[in-house]
Enzyme design. Sequence first.
Site, short mmCIF file in Angstrom:
data_model
loop_
_atom_site.label_atom_id
_atom_site.label_comp_id
_atom_site.label_asym_id
_atom_site.label_seq_id
_atom_site.Cartn_x
_atom_site.Cartn_y
_atom_site.Cartn_z
N SER A 124 0.84 -1.20 0.00
CA SER A 124 0.00 0.00 0.00
C SER A 124 0.87 1.25 0.00
CB SER A 124 -0.84 -0.02 1.28
OG SER A 124 -1.44 1.23 1.50
N TYR A 148 -2.09 -1.27 10.83
CA TYR A 148 -2.35 -1.80 9.48
C TYR A 148 -1.19 -1.43 8.54
CZ TYR A 148 -3.78 -1.46 4.65
OH TYR A 148 -3.78 -1.52 3.28
N LYS A 152 2.09 -3.69 6.52
CA LYS A 152 2.50 -3.67 5.10
C LYS A 152 4.01 -3.44 5.01
CE LYS A 152 -1.50 -4.43 3.25
NZ LYS A 152 -1.78 -5.73 2.65
N ARG A 230 -5.89 12.58 -3.11
CA ARG A 230 -5.51 11.17 -3.25
C ARG A 230 -5.42 10.81 -4.72
NH1 ARG A 230 -4.87 12.21 1.23
NH2 ARG A 230 -5.47 11.12 3.13
#
Length: 334
Positions: A124, A148, A152, A230
């Site tokens: 990610s 989280y 990764k 984003r």
Amino acid sequence: MNILVTGGTGYIGSHTCIALIDAGYSVVVADNLSNSKRETIENIKYITGQDIPFYEIDVTDKQAVECIFRKHKLNGVIHFAGLKAVGESIKKPSTYYENNIISTLVLAKACLKFGINQFVFSSSATVYGENEVPFVETMDLLPTTNPYGETKSICERILKDIAQANPSFSVSLLRYFNPVGAHESGLIGEIPNGPPNNLMPYITQVAIGKQGKLKIFGNDYPTIDGTGIRDYVHVMDLAEGHVAALTSKREGVQIYNLGTGQGTSVLQLVRAFEESTGIKISYEMVDCRPGDIAACYADVQKARRELGWVAKRDLKTMCRDAWRFERNYDQVLK
Ligand code: WQD
């Protein structure tokens, strides 16, 4: 070529199964259905016209994983299975670390044991932390703001180390930006568990009347209109990025950003959705969400240069497909 897709009934996994089959691969799916539905497998079979062996297992379970490796002659593994809710990861860090890290170790070790040399990992853009945009694969990673994100970064590190010690084991670390949209059939898409945390599914749920107003988290970021920026990428483009990584057959560890390279603000996405669907989205401005960064978008040159992959679908298509799935899911599939 036969590929094991873990998390193959999840959002990105299910679309990747379709892209793989479209490209001539066959797939075996393993998923514990903790955040997905069994019907998704039937929908993938219906869309592709292919039979798909499906195993309802937890990929932290070494015996169950090895059983699949024994039963099928595999040529590669794409590992999507994992927990992905940022907020939940802060409340249940040990569950996140245990699940996401053990599953990666179990699968990588099974690959080594059974001589499978192609491993693609679902990473990610969150691993970049608050770096300067655009994010480039060569940047030093900065700490993320939640467990989280840390899982990764840790899994990337583990896979790099394993690949270094085992030169025939090739790993692609694919860093996703913000996947949105759905397969154009409207039969598979993102099915949030409870009220959505992510922007696009929240917008489609406002549009269909499941949610009231969209809350826009922060309007004084140093961006074009004060709202967060984003890099939204159509999930089918992302899925095709996995096929490109597999077929490139590059050796060693390869890291690729999968995004469009275009930054879009929250307000710009709301406007694009309104223009694409003709539906007005009511919203209100609220405080920033803790842990959010102002801007996140990709430098996409490496994937273009080395994989020949570029995201082809525009914002309008992303909105149209997300909305088609929301409507279809509500009226037909649910
Ligand atoms: C996008 C923009 C929000 C919801 C997260 C994870 C990442 C990845 C994808 C997944 C931001 C704003 C959002 C809302 C809003 N993980 N927003 N109102 O935060 O970029 O990434 O999901 O599996 O690791 O961090 O995506 O869609 O949540 O937010 O204003 O109701 O929309 O502040 O600017 P994000 P997002």
